[in-house]
Scaffold this active site. Structure first.
Site, PDB file in Angstrom:
ATOM      1  N   ASP A  43       0.858  -1.256  -0.048  1.00 17.77           N
ATOM      2  CA  ASP A  43       0.011  -0.060  -0.053  1.00 17.77           C
ATOM      3  C   ASP A  43       0.984   1.306  -0.006  1.00 17.77           C
ATOM      4  O   ASP A  43       1.701   1.561   1.050  1.00 17.77           O
ATOM      5  CB  ASP A  43      -0.899  -0.083   1.106  1.00 17.77           C
ATOM      6  CG  ASP A  43      -1.748   1.177   1.349  1.00 17.77           C
ATOM      7  OD1 ASP A  43      -3.137   1.109   0.895  1.00 17.77           O
ATOM      8  OD2 ASP A  43      -1.193   2.291   1.757  1.00 17.77           O
ATOM      9  N   LYS A  73      -2.582   5.732  -4.322  1.00 18.43           N
ATOM     10  CA  LYS A  73      -3.728   6.732  -4.223  1.00 18.43           C
ATOM     11  C   LYS A  73      -3.380   8.052  -4.818  1.00 18.43           C
ATOM     12  O   LYS A  73      -2.149   8.426  -4.996  1.00 18.43           O
ATOM     13  CB  LYS A  73      -3.701   7.091  -2.560  1.00 18.43           C
ATOM     14  CG  LYS A  73      -3.589   5.705  -1.614  1.00 18.43           C
ATOM     15  CD  LYS A  73      -3.728   5.955  -0.117  1.00 18.43           C
ATOM     16  CE  LYS A  73      -3.680   4.755   0.407  1.00 18.43           C
ATOM     17  NZ  LYS A  73      -2.140   4.481   0.943  1.00 18.43           N
ATOM     18  N   HIS A 106      -7.545   9.735  -1.928  1.00 18.37           N
ATOM     19  CA  HIS A 106      -6.565   9.604  -0.767  1.00 18.37           C
ATOM     20  C   HIS A 106      -7.300  10.271   0.285  1.00 18.37           C
ATOM     21  O   HIS A 106      -7.192  10.055   1.540  1.00 18.37           O
ATOM     22  CB  HIS A 106      -5.389  10.025  -0.870  1.00 18.37           C
ATOM     23  CG  HIS A 106      -4.458   9.726  -0.122  1.00 18.37           C
ATOM     24  ND1 HIS A 106      -2.924   9.605  -0.464  1.00 18.37           N
ATOM     25  CD2 HIS A 106      -4.612   9.506   1.377  1.00 18.37           C
ATOM     26  CE1 HIS A 106      -2.277   9.318   0.915  1.00 18.37           C
ATOM     27  NE2 HIS A 106      -3.068   9.009   1.871  1.00 18.37           N
TER      28      HIS A 106
HETATM   29  N1  LIG Z   1      -5.374   6.583   3.520  1.00 18.00           N
HETATM   30  C1  LIG Z   1      -4.374   7.102   4.568  1.00 18.00           C
HETATM   31  O1  LIG Z   1      -4.827   8.419   4.623  1.00 18.00           O
HETATM   32  C2  LIG Z   1      -3.504   6.592   5.493  1.00 18.00           C
HETATM   33  C3  LIG Z   1      -2.947   7.271   6.404  1.00 18.00           C
HETATM   34  C4  LIG Z   1      -1.947   6.604   7.332  1.00 18.00           C
HETATM   35  C5  LIG Z   1      -1.499   5.212   6.726  1.00 18.00           C
HETATM   36  N2  LIG Z   1      -2.171   4.553   5.885  1.00 18.00           N
HETATM   37  C6  LIG Z   1      -1.692   3.299   5.360  1.00 18.00           C
HETATM   38  O2  LIG Z   1      -1.751   2.324   6.543  1.00 18.00           O
HETATM   39  C7  LIG Z   1      -0.440   2.156   6.693  1.00 18.00           C
HETATM   40  C8  LIG Z   1      -0.193   1.692   8.156  1.00 18.00           C
HETATM   41  O3  LIG Z   1      -0.265   2.782   9.022  1.00 18.00           O
HETATM   42  P1  LIG Z   1       0.770   3.525   9.593  1.00 18.00           P
HETATM   43  O4  LIG Z   1       1.996   3.237   8.885  1.00 18.00           O
HETATM   44  O5  LIG Z   1       0.435   4.970   9.577  1.00 18.00           O
HETATM   45  O6  LIG Z   1       1.086   2.992  11.264  1.00 18.00           O
HETATM   46  P2  LIG Z   1       0.869   1.424  11.894  1.00 18.00           P
HETATM   47  O7  LIG Z   1       1.025   0.578  11.069  1.00 18.00           O
HETATM   48  O8  LIG Z   1      -0.402   1.774  12.717  1.00 18.00           O
HETATM   49  O9  LIG Z   1       2.092   1.734  12.857  1.00 18.00           O
HETATM   50  C9  LIG Z   1       3.423   1.912  12.435  1.00 18.00           C
HETATM   51  C10 LIG Z   1       4.269   1.981  13.561  1.00 18.00           C
HETATM   52  O10 LIG Z   1       4.263   0.588  14.181  1.00 18.00           O
HETATM   53  C11 LIG Z   1       5.612   0.320  14.390  1.00 18.00           C
HETATM   54  N3  LIG Z   1       5.568  -1.070  14.544  1.00 18.00           N
HETATM   55  C12 LIG Z   1       5.096  -1.999  13.437  1.00 18.00           C
HETATM   56  N4  LIG Z   1       4.983  -3.263  13.710  1.00 18.00           N
HETATM   57  C13 LIG Z   1       5.319  -3.206  15.060  1.00 18.00           C
HETATM   58  C14 LIG Z   1       5.725  -4.469  15.840  1.00 18.00           C
HETATM   59  N5  LIG Z   1       5.289  -5.489  15.614  1.00 18.00           N
HETATM   60  N6  LIG Z   1       5.943  -4.212  17.188  1.00 18.00           N
HETATM   61  C15 LIG Z   1       6.179  -2.914  17.794  1.00 18.00           C
HETATM   62  N7  LIG Z   1       5.980  -1.861  16.757  1.00 18.00           N
HETATM   63  C16 LIG Z   1       5.783  -2.076  15.477  1.00 18.00           C
HETATM   64  C17 LIG Z   1       6.297   0.784  13.576  1.00 18.00           C
HETATM   65  O11 LIG Z   1       7.855   0.964  13.893  1.00 18.00           O
HETATM   66  P3  LIG Z   1       8.930   0.414  12.695  1.00 18.00           P
HETATM   67  O12 LIG Z   1       8.661   0.670  11.529  1.00 18.00           O
HETATM   68  O13 LIG Z   1      10.069   0.968  13.541  1.00 18.00           O
HETATM   69  O14 LIG Z   1       8.970  -1.117  13.139  1.00 18.00           O
HETATM   70  C18 LIG Z   1       5.810   2.236  13.403  1.00 18.00           C
HETATM   71  O15 LIG Z   1       6.226   3.016  14.255  1.00 18.00           O
HETATM   72  C19 LIG Z   1       0.626   3.015   6.064  1.00 18.00           C
HETATM   73  O16 LIG Z   1       2.015   2.583   6.024  1.00 18.00           O
HETATM   74  C20 LIG Z   1       0.090   3.446   5.047  1.00 18.00           C
HETATM   75  O17 LIG Z   1       0.309   2.275   3.981  1.00 18.00           O
HETATM   76  C21 LIG Z   1      -2.837   5.396   5.059  1.00 18.00           C
END
Ligand SMILES: NC(=O)c1ccc[n+]([C@@H]2O[C@H](COP(=O)([O-])OP(=O)(O)OC[C@H]3O[C@@H](n4cnc5c(N)ncnc54)[C@H](OP(=O)(O)O)[C@@H]3O)[C@@H](O)[C@H]2O)c1
Length: 282
Positions: A43, A73, A106
């Site tokens: 993604d 997106k 998005h």
């Molecule tokens: N549509 C939208 O507007 C929108 C907005 C935000 C996100 N997204 C999508 O959703 C995806 C996921 O959301 P996100 O990246 O915002 O946040 P998330 O997945 O909720 O959290 C990522 C955080 O968690 C940590 N983490 C991941 N796995 C872990 C584990 N097993 N144990 C401990 N810590 C862990 C990561 O650190 P490390 O990397 O250091 O491991 C990072 O700091 C994004 O990458 C993106 O593709 C979309």
């Protein structure tokens, strides 16, 4: 990999890899490791500035095109019809793909009706296999599909233990639109990793908090796209199908809901103005 069937028959992995906030210089490595670990969905977004590096990883993976589900997106700045078509061409070129599996609007700001009509055209031309939106409230989403031809296949919403989106989950399910979670770990906010309820459940199953959160979302029918730059966490986050949360455990997690975003408040005018007018290119 377990899959879900979208409302147009397209199969989508139930779990994928998000690349938001992965710097461009680290993205090819991270996506290559994710694909090597077994992820089959990536993604990204034009506004993440790492589509080209996602494309590099896909090209070097040795996997066939149809083996990987790729989401990208369209940013608000490109929500006029012709702009949207041009922006798609750019994303496809950067990704090195002649089609994208899922193309999402998005944000729910600006001229998203024009953008949707461009997305419909790309869908009809076969350049995208499915189209959807992200962060659309139920009312905006309903209005969009009542006044257009193609019903969105997906709504990607902020969804995690502190913002569970119960009403939207029910609405999306009733309308046959797949609920996908962004920020499944609330981007680490609310001290999620030390939450006593999640830790106790994780302890009972010999699992981690991350695995419990992803499995809880999966058992609610929500597609997940956790992000990590660390290989061992990629494996941890993928390994969620070998245990099942009980009804009681699901209820205990339901009790963590605050009913509001931990990340951004889409009712705050300054925030929505900033995002709705943010530019990602000249
Ligand atoms: N549509 C939208 O507007 C929108 C907005 C935000 C996100 N997204 C999508 O959703 C995806 C996921 O959301 P996100 O990246 O915002 O946040 P998330 O997945 O909720 O959290 C990522 C955080 O968690 C940590 N983490 C991941 N796995 C872990 C584990 N097993 N144990 C401990 N810590 C862990 C990561 O650190 P490390 O990397 O250091 O491991 C990072 O700091 C994004 O990458 C993106 O593709 C979309």
């Amino acid at each position: 990999m377990k899959e879900v069937r979208l409302n147009n028959g397209v199969m989508m992995p139930a779990l994928g890899f998000g690349v938001y906030q992965i710097p461009a210089e680290d993205t090819e490595r991270a996506v290559s490791e994710a694909l090597g670990t077994g992820y089959r969905m990536i993604d990204t977004a034009a506004s993440y500035f790492n589509e080209e590096q996602v494309g590099d990883a896909l090209r070097h993976s040795g996997l066939k095109r149809e083996e990987v589900f790729v989401t990208t997106k369209l940013w608000v700045q490109d929500y006029e019809y012709e702009d949207a078509l041009r922006a798609f061409d750019k994303s496809a070129r950067l990704l090195g793909l002649d089609y994208v599996d899922l193309y999402l609007l998005h944000k729910p700001y600006g001229n998203y009706y024009a953008a949707w009509r461009a997305a419909e055209r790309l869908y009809k031309e076969g350049r995208v296999k499915a189209i959807g939106v992200t962060s659309f409230s139920d009312e905006r989403l309903q209005d969009l599909f009542l006044h257009n031809e193609v019903k969105p296949a997906v709504n990607q919403l902020e969804t995690h233990p502190f913002f569970q989106q119960e009403a939207s989950n029910a609405f999306l399910s009733q309308e046959g639109i797949q609920h996908e979670a962004w920020a499944p770990f609330a981007e680490g906010k609310n001290d999620i990793w030390n939450n006593p309820v999640l830790k106790a459940i994780a302890g009972k199953h010999g699992r981690t908090v991350a695995q419990v959160v992803l499995r809880w979302l999966n058992q609610r029918g929500v597609v997940v796209i956790p992000k990590t730059v660390r290989r061992e966490r990629m494996a941890e986050n993928l390994d969620i199908f070998g245990f099942t949360l009980t009804g009681q455990e699901m209820q205990a997690i339901a009790g963590l809901d605050t009913g509001r975003s931990s990340i951004y408040d889409d009712t705050d005018l300054a925030t929505t103005k900033y995002i709705g007018t943010h530019r990602i290119h000249d």
